[in-house]
Design a protein around this motif. Structure first.
Motif, PDB file in Angstrom:
ATOM      1  N   HIS A 180       0.784  -1.235   0.000  1.00  0.00           N
ATOM      2  CA  HIS A 180       0.000   0.000   0.000  1.00  0.00           C
ATOM      3  C   HIS A 180       0.815   1.284   0.000  1.00  0.00           C
ATOM      4  O   HIS A 180       0.255   2.351  -0.225  1.00  0.00           O
ATOM      5  N   ARG A 218       4.146   7.032   0.665  1.00  0.00           N
ATOM      6  CA  ARG A 218       2.744   7.312   0.368  1.00  0.00           C
ATOM      7  C   ARG A 218       2.010   7.837   1.593  1.00  0.00           C
ATOM      8  O   ARG A 218       1.198   7.153   2.204  1.00  0.00           O
ATOM      9  N   GLY A 219       2.267   9.085   1.951  1.00  0.00           N
ATOM     10  CA  GLY A 219       1.648   9.694   3.114  1.00  0.00           C
ATOM     11  C   GLY A 219       0.154   9.896   2.986  1.00  0.00           C
ATOM     12  O   GLY A 219      -0.553  10.015   3.980  1.00  0.00           O
ATOM     13  N   GLU A 220      -0.359   9.910   1.767  1.00  0.00           N
ATOM     14  CA  GLU A 220      -1.793  10.090   1.565  1.00  0.00           C
ATOM     15  C   GLU A 220      -2.579   8.799   1.794  1.00  0.00           C
ATOM     16  O   GLU A 220      -3.801   8.814   1.903  1.00  0.00           O
ATOM     17  N   ARG A 221      -1.887   7.668   1.905  1.00  0.00           N
ATOM     18  CA  ARG A 221      -2.558   6.383   2.121  1.00  0.00           C
ATOM     19  C   ARG A 221      -2.300   5.916   3.545  1.00  0.00           C
ATOM     20  O   ARG A 221      -1.395   5.142   3.810  1.00  0.00           O
ATOM     21  N   LEU A 222      -3.102   6.405   4.466  1.00  0.00           N
ATOM     22  CA  LEU A 222      -2.942   6.049   5.877  1.00  0.00           C
ATOM     23  C   LEU A 222      -3.607   4.704   6.150  1.00  0.00           C
ATOM     24  O   LEU A 222      -4.682   4.415   5.613  1.00  0.00           O
ATOM     25  N   THR A 247       2.595  11.156  10.258  1.00  0.00           N
ATOM     26  CA  THR A 247       2.748  11.735   8.928  1.00  0.00           C
ATOM     27  C   THR A 247       4.062  12.502   8.881  1.00  0.00           C
ATOM     28  O   THR A 247       4.458  13.152   9.852  1.00  0.00           O
ATOM     29  N   THR A 273       6.968  14.841   6.278  1.00  0.00           N
ATOM     30  CA  THR A 273       6.984  15.805   5.178  1.00  0.00           C
ATOM     31  C   THR A 273       6.753  15.083   3.854  1.00  0.00           C
ATOM     32  O   THR A 273       5.969  15.523   3.020  1.00  0.00           O
ATOM     33  N   LYS A 319       4.957   8.611   5.287  1.00  0.00           N
ATOM     34  CA  LYS A 319       4.450   8.327   6.630  1.00  0.00           C
ATOM     35  C   LYS A 319       5.322   7.255   7.276  1.00  0.00           C
ATOM     36  O   LYS A 319       6.057   6.544   6.599  1.00  0.00           O
TER      37      LYS A 319
END
Length: 94
Positions: A12, A39-43, A73, A75, A78
């Motif tokens: 992921h 991929r910080g947008e996919r928690l 999160t 910069t 993640k």
């Protein structure tokens, strides 16, 4: 537990030509495993898997085994971390 966190990062969190990173630290009575991916947008979100589902139980395993876990999160990307409470072991040398 590290395998579950790494598996989630591969499935992921990875992007082409961007790897994930594993940090393991021992401080006092706490063993911390942190897996960082881009991929910080996919928690991660724990979910309930159906009995026939092949995937979907990783965070449940982490939640059951770990004393604590969370997502930080960054910069860029993640870090998903989990901590185990451990007891010190006395080593006996001859």
């Amino acid at each position: 537990m590290a395998g579950e966190l790494c598996g989630n990062a591969v499935l992921h969190g990875c992007l082409r030509d961007r790897l994930f990173r594993v940090d393991v630290t021992l401080g006092g009575n706490t063993l911390r495993i942190a897996v960082t991916d881009p991929r910080g947008e996919r928690l991660p979100v724990p979910r309930v898997a159906d009995p026939d589902d092949q995937f979907g139980r990783g965070l449940l395993i982490v939640d059951t085994v770990a004393a604590r876990w969370d997502v930080q999160t960054l910069t860029v990307g993640k870090a998903v971390w989990a901590e185990l409470d451990v007891q010190p072991v006395a080593l006996i040398c001859p």
